[in-house]
Design a protein around this motif. Structure first.
Motif, PDB file in Angstrom:
ATOM      1  N   SER A 411       0.812  -1.210   0.024  1.00 54.41           N
ATOM      2  CA  SER A 411      -0.126   0.034  -0.042  1.00 54.41           C
ATOM      3  C   SER A 411       1.007   1.217   0.130  1.00 54.41           C
ATOM      4  O   SER A 411       0.624   2.150  -0.583  1.00 54.41           O
ATOM      5  CB  SER A 411      -1.096   0.108   1.183  1.00 54.41           C
ATOM      6  N   PRO A 412       1.781   1.307   0.926  1.00 53.37           N
ATOM      7  CA  PRO A 412       2.559   2.707   0.704  1.00 53.37           C
ATOM      8  C   PRO A 412       3.125   2.980  -0.446  1.00 53.37           C
ATOM      9  O   PRO A 412       3.292   4.005  -1.177  1.00 53.37           O
ATOM     10  CB  PRO A 412       3.847   2.498   1.902  1.00 53.37           C
ATOM     11  N   GLU A 413       3.829   1.980  -1.191  1.00 48.50           N
ATOM     12  CA  GLU A 413       4.457   1.886  -2.553  1.00 48.50           C
ATOM     13  C   GLU A 413       3.336   2.637  -3.612  1.00 48.50           C
ATOM     14  O   GLU A 413       3.647   3.339  -4.525  1.00 48.50           O
ATOM     15  CB  GLU A 413       5.075   0.658  -3.103  1.00 48.50           C
ATOM     16  N   THR A 414       2.151   1.838  -3.643  1.00 44.49           N
ATOM     17  CA  THR A 414       1.040   2.479  -4.550  1.00 44.49           C
ATOM     18  C   THR A 414       0.736   3.876  -4.378  1.00 44.49           C
ATOM     19  O   THR A 414       0.518   4.518  -5.215  1.00 44.49           O
ATOM     20  CB  THR A 414      -0.186   1.538  -4.477  1.00 44.49           C
ATOM     21  N   GLY A 476      -4.156  -2.459   0.131  1.00 47.31           N
ATOM     22  CA  GLY A 476      -3.034  -3.176  -0.325  1.00 47.31           C
ATOM     23  C   GLY A 476      -3.677  -4.495  -0.488  1.00 47.31           C
ATOM     24  O   GLY A 476      -4.785  -4.732  -0.723  1.00 47.31           O
ATOM     25  N   LEU A 477      -2.518  -5.312  -0.940  1.00 41.83           N
ATOM     26  CA  LEU A 477      -2.818  -6.768  -1.543  1.00 41.83           C
ATOM     27  C   LEU A 477      -2.870  -7.814  -0.466  1.00 41.83           C
ATOM     28  O   LEU A 477      -1.876  -7.982   0.230  1.00 41.83           O
ATOM     29  CB  LEU A 477      -1.955  -7.109  -2.406  1.00 41.83           C
ATOM     30  N   ASP A 478      -4.238  -8.506  -0.151  1.00 41.76           N
ATOM     31  CA  ASP A 478      -4.081  -9.600   0.568  1.00 41.76           C
ATOM     32  C   ASP A 478      -3.737 -10.794  -0.105  1.00 41.76           C
ATOM     33  O   ASP A 478      -4.739 -11.355  -1.051  1.00 41.76           O
ATOM     34  CB  ASP A 478      -5.507  -9.888   1.298  1.00 41.76           C
ATOM     35  N   VAL A 479      -2.511 -11.299   0.013  1.00 42.40           N
ATOM     36  CA  VAL A 479      -2.019 -12.360  -0.922  1.00 42.40           C
ATOM     37  C   VAL A 479      -2.617 -13.554  -0.506  1.00 42.40           C
ATOM     38  O   VAL A 479      -2.809 -14.747  -1.365  1.00 42.40           O
ATOM     39  CB  VAL A 479      -0.546 -12.641  -0.987  1.00 42.40           C
ATOM     40  N   MET A 480      -3.177 -13.821   0.737  1.00 46.92           N
ATOM     41  CA  MET A 480      -3.867 -15.120   1.115  1.00 46.92           C
ATOM     42  C   MET A 480      -5.317 -15.166   0.256  1.00 46.92           C
ATOM     43  O   MET A 480      -5.737 -16.355  -0.129  1.00 46.92           O
ATOM     44  CB  MET A 480      -4.084 -15.109   2.381  1.00 46.92           C
ATOM     45  N   LYS A 481      -6.155 -14.206   0.188  1.00 49.66           N
ATOM     46  CA  LYS A 481      -7.180 -14.201  -0.341  1.00 49.66           C
ATOM     47  C   LYS A 481      -7.219 -13.788  -1.715  1.00 49.66           C
ATOM     48  O   LYS A 481      -8.395 -13.890  -2.453  1.00 49.66           O
ATOM     49  CB  LYS A 481      -8.252 -13.364   0.397  1.00 49.66           C
ATOM     50  N   GLY A 482      -6.278 -13.125  -2.180  1.00 46.54           N
ATOM     51  CA  GLY A 482      -6.007 -12.744  -3.697  1.00 46.54           C
ATOM     52  C   GLY A 482      -6.954 -11.505  -4.097  1.00 46.54           C
ATOM     53  O   GLY A 482      -7.394 -11.225  -5.094  1.00 46.54           O
ATOM     54  N   LYS A 483      -7.108 -10.593  -3.071  1.00 41.75           N
ATOM     55  CA  LYS A 483      -7.975  -9.320  -3.286  1.00 41.75           C
ATOM     56  C   LYS A 483      -7.330  -8.130  -2.365  1.00 41.75           C
ATOM     57  O   LYS A 483      -6.464  -8.223  -1.682  1.00 41.75           O
ATOM     58  CB  LYS A 483      -9.470  -9.509  -2.984  1.00 41.75           C
TER      59      LYS A 483
END
Length: 550
Positions: A411-414, A476-483
């Motif tokens: 999230s901070p990068e985006t 940010g990206l929740d990589v576990m749920k993919g959303k």
């Protein structure tokens, strides 16, 4: 490198020296740096993969930690070595975010390559990158939120974020609590944290969940004498850094003994001197003794008789920690020992852990040094657990010192990329292109997180961008749920310093590599060797010993 003078070439560099210039030198350096970033890129994030490193002796390291991977890889190329330095700096300063820093530097260089193709001068790119980095710090501190040492809930989240994906996912909660409790125990009055005061002992055997935090110190030694008590409650602890032995004279002295009686007197006197020492220790009320040097066999016997548990040859670092944990002072002679210089602990006990005897000094009142005992099924598990733990301890310490945390998950990068693009248009000129390249480079982080989790990077980037454009700064990206979710609500936090340090070291390294336009490598040849660096008769050996790059 040679000049011409009236038809005769003048040699300036040694024969066999190699020189690459201009564009070619830049391309080679950038390629080397990108290769290093590529090596660690797949380890980024909770779903990152691990690397198995085998050194020349056949020792195996299995790790997910960027700094460890780069340290273990034997890197030869000078530009690639600079990338290793980024990881080292990041590790020394913050303890985590090493992969982020290296991947970011690689991407900054990759984007710079496109600008060089468009004939933009390296100094212009460097200036743009520096402007973008400065602006980034402002944006980050704006997005960050405050945290206090009492706020254990947030600190736990910080530790959890650092440990995620480090192979400790199974029993994370107990480990996270251990890490936070350990760090909050050793915070100084002025709010600084020195992680050196947390001693980490690794012991194979048991499971990860058997790891524990001891409110005191654990020393990997056993009692000096089997007749000493195994357990002393409410112990008064003497800390000595002088040997409990009869001192040898400074200069060679000869003692002539002419009769057996004299010998007996001589030995009795030695014994009495040792007994005196032990009596002095006992008189102070000490019931446990830790000695940095040796303890004479006879002295051990008297200590055992007096019911004092004694440990000898304790490391200096452990002696310091013992002083901090028990409140005792390390004394340099038995005569200086006073009741006031003794430390205290609720329990001093010898226990067997994983087949080894260890001395536990625990139940200390407000100890300023503590011990973590890490357990695991195999050596590799315990080693990787220690690396994950080190990261967690460091980031919690940094969060307490800096009092600021920021959401993670890309999230901070985006948010930065979004704000920097707006900023670029206000700058104008050619630097604008460099700032836009910087913004695009930052998006490599969410992109890599998505790739490592097996998600479609383009879809994820578009989704995360649109969330930020609608004003959700912590998306940010929740990589576990993919959303895409709000990372602050999900409790994914990192210390602000991880991000600022990663951006500053990545920018500096990228700028430094960009500004090099000439690489002059002197030949490794010495007397009678071919320019390749091997003696003439060995040049047929496939370039020398395996693995050495000539």
């Amino acid at each position: 490198m040679a000049g011409q003078l009236g038809g005769t070439p003048i040699l300036i560099l040694k024969e066999g020296a190699e020189r690459t210039r201009g564009r070619e030198a830049q391309n080679r350096n950038i390629m080397a740096a990108k290769a290093v970033a590529g090596a660690v890129r797949t380890t980024l994030g909770p779903k990152g993969m691990d690397k198995m490193l085998v050194d020349s002796l056949g020792d195996v390291v299995i790790t997910n930690d960027g700094a460890t991977i780069l340290k273990e890889m034997d890197i030869e190329h000078p530009a690639a070595k600079m990338m290793v330095e980024i990881a080292k700096t990041q590790d020394d300063e913050v303890g985590d975010g090493t992969t982020t820093a290296v991947v970011l530097a690689g991407e900054l260089l990759k984007k710079a390559e496109d600008l060089l193709e468009q004939d933009i001068h390296p100094t212009v790119i460097a200036a743009g990158y520096r402007l973008a980095a400065e602006k980034s710090y402002d944006v980050l501190s704006e997005v960050a939120q405050e945290v206090s040492p009492e706020d254990k809930e947030v600190l736990r989240k910080v530790a959890k974020t650092a440990m995620t994906g480090k192979g400790t996912d199974v029993t994370r909660d107990s480990l996270i609590n251990l890490a936070v409790d350990a760090v909050t125990a050793i915070v100084e009055e002025d709010g600084t944290v020195d992680i050196e005061n947390i001693k980490v002992e690794k012991k194979m055997g048991g499971g990860i969940e058997d790891s524990e935090l001891i409110d005191g110190i654990v020393i990997d030694k056993e009692r000096a004498h089997p007749n000493m008590p195994k357990k002393v409650e409410n112990a008064k602890i003497a800390l000595l850094n002088c040997p409990l032995e009869i001192e040898k004279t400074e200069i060679d002295a000869k003692i002539e003994i002419t009769s057996p009686d004299q010998l007996k007197l001589f030995l009795d006197e030695e014994e009495n001197m040792l007994k005196d020492m032990v009596d002095k220790i006992k008189a102070t009320g000490a019931t446990a003794l830790f000695c940095q040097k040796g303890i004479d066999d006879i002295a051990q016997h008297f200590l055992a008789k007096a019911g004092i548990i004694g440990v000898r040859r304790v490391k200096e670092s452990d002696m310091k920690k013992l002083g901090r944990a028990t409140g005792g002072r390390v004394v340099s002679s038995v005569d200086e020992l006073e009741p006031s210089s003794l430390g205290s602990a609720g329990l001093v006990e010898e226990r067997k852990i994983g087949g080894d005897e260890m001395i536990f000094i625990e139940k200390c009142q407000n100890p300023k040094a503590v011990t973590l005992i890490l357990r695991g099924g195999t050596e590799h598990v315990v080693d990787e657990l220690e690396r994950g733990m080190h990261d967690a301890l460091r980031v919690v310490g940094v969060a307490i010192e800096e009092k600021k945390v920021i959401a993670g998950g890309g999230s901070p990068e985006t948010e930065l990329a979004l704000r920097l693009r707006d900023y670029a248009s206000t700058i104008g000129g050619r630097e604008q292109l460099a700032i836009e390249a910087f913004a695009a480079s930052l998006e490599i982080i969410p992109r890599t997180l998505a790739e490592n989790a097996g998600l479609d990077p383009i879809d994820m980037l578009v989704a995360i961008r649109s969330a930020h454009e609608t004003g959700d700064k912590n998306a940010g990206l929740d990589v576990m749920k993919g959303k895409i979710i709000n990372m602050a609500d999900a409790g994914v936090f990192e210390p602000l310093k991880i991000k600022t340090q990663a951006i500053s070291s990545a920018t500096e390294a990228a700028v430094m590599i960009l500004r090099i336009d000439d690489v002059i490598a002197s030949s490794k040849s010495t007397g009678g060797q071919s320019p390749g660096g091997m003696p003439p008769d060995m040049s047929g050996m496939g370039g020398g010993m395996g693995g050495m790059e000539y």
